[in-house]
Design an enzyme around this catalytic site. Structure first.
Site, PDB file in Angstrom:
ATOM      1  CE  LYS A 115      -4.355  -1.941   1.861  1.00  0.00           C
ATOM      2  NZ  LYS A 115      -5.144  -1.784   2.740  1.00  0.00           N
ATOM      3  CE  LYS A 197      -6.526 -11.183  -3.617  1.00  0.00           C
ATOM      4  NZ  LYS A 197      -6.556 -10.553  -2.376  1.00  0.00           N
ATOM      5  CE  LYS A 200     -13.246  -3.542  -5.379  1.00  0.00           C
ATOM      6  NZ  LYS A 200     -13.956  -3.464  -4.118  1.00  0.00           N
TER       7      LYS A 200
END
Ligand code: TRP
Length: 332
Positions: A115, A197, A200
């Site tokens: 992040k 994976k 979105k």
């Protein structure tokens, strides 16, 4: 202490989750209610503000997520469904546990590192201590089992380490939680790049199915899914990642084991695999989507559910926090 085992999990109030979130987490939340567990399910809006949020959008998505959980089959009369910011004990326990967590441990968190790259303009202290807030969510309820996707394993480990450290210092305050990682379909992969994976944030929307995608889109995306040139349907994630991903998804939604799904498709072509997988997913999601859309218009009801959930959650959380304050010497 309750006789039933306690389950707790949390979901971020972020738009519409993917099929990966549904299979890896939400679907199991609802299935676990049928077993002998006391379930707490939490919309983690305090976690959400570790990245920039528009206040009005955050409020709306929090309520949307409550509606989504109900549509997924969370039963508010047997499970406690609540919003994290309604139970102030989460923030209070986080402060205490921050003082029992080493920076060295937090430095190792891969999600923080990821992040920090993604939000390089906002590497704030909350993003850094995110795992401590998550540990508080879990430990406040004396949770035995925490159903999470595979990507949350490291956060669960640190929650256990913090709990053990605190218990060793002060005597038992916390149950040491275990992860509950789904048996089948724990990792749904991208339909376009099955080495990744399903997410979105995939720049190619054909890579992921959103829970709220309409049936035509779902069919289209499955038809475009990447396979291979071999033409035979069997499960081999290394050699045949695309086909194996479709088989895994099919088996979850058709309620079959992977070998049963392989047998079902023996002698058939990839076209069948894609279409039948799409149909199985659509059949499962259609009623969920309907309920969701109906619930969005029932804000009064949603507010009733989370008010009751907050009261129930607080009753449990307050006991744990009082014990922690006492053990630490904060209860003068
Ligand atoms: N970090 C989790 C995720 O991103 C969400 C979460 C917050 C959570 N608190 C939790 C999950 C407690 C399980 C238990 O998916």
């Amino acid at each position: 202490m309750a006789h039933k085992k306690t389950i707790l999990s949390g979901i971020q109030p972020s738009g519409s989750p993917t099929l990966g979130n549904y299979v890896g987490a939400l679907r199991n939340w609802s299935l676990l209610q049928q077993e002998d567990y006391e379930c707490f399910y939490c919309v983690v809006n305090l976690h959400a503000i570790t990245v920039k949020q528009d206040p009005e959008a955050l409020r709306r998505r929090t309520m949307d997520t409550v509606a989504l959980l109900l549509a997924c089959g969370i039963n508010p009369s047997t499970s406690t469904l609540f919003v994290q910011s309604h139970v102030t004990e989460h923030a209070e326990l986080t402060w205490v546990l921050n003082c029992y967590t080493y920076m060295g441990e937090l430095n190792r968190m891969t999600q923080f590192k990821d992040k920090s790259v993604k939000h390089a303009d906002n590497i704030n202290a909350g993003l850094y201590t995110y795992p401590v807030l998550m540990a508080s969510d879990i430990l406040l309820y004396q949770s035995h089992l925490v159903p999470v996707g595979a990507d949350q394993k490291q956060h669960l480990e640190i929650a256990r380490d913090i709990a053990i450290r605190f218990n060793n210092a002060h005597g038992d305050a916390f149950v040491i939680p275990d992860g509950y990682i789904p048996k089948a379909g724990g990792r749904v992969m991208s339909l376009q790049d099955p080495s990744q994976k399903m997410s979105k944030s995939d720049p190619n929307p054909n890579g992921y199915i959103a829970i709220m995608d309409d049936p035509a889109d779902i069919l289209k995306k499955f038809k475009r899914a990447v396979t291979d040139s071999e033409g035979s349907i069997h499960f081999d994630p290394q050699a045949k990642p695309g086909v194996s991903n479709l088989l895994a998804i099919y088996s979850v939604f058709a309620n079959m084991t992977v070998p049963e799904a392989e047998a079902h498709f023996a002698g058939k072509g990839y076209g069948h695999l894609k279409t039948e997988t799409a149909e199985a997913v659509i059949a499962d999601l259609a009623p969920l989507q309907q309920t969701y859309n109906k619930l969005l218009a029932e804000e009064g009801y949603l507010r009733e559910v989370i008010a009751k959930g907050a009261a129930q959650a607080r009753a449990r959380a307050a006991q744990t926090l009082a014990d922690v304050y006492h053990k630490v010497g904060l209860d003068v």
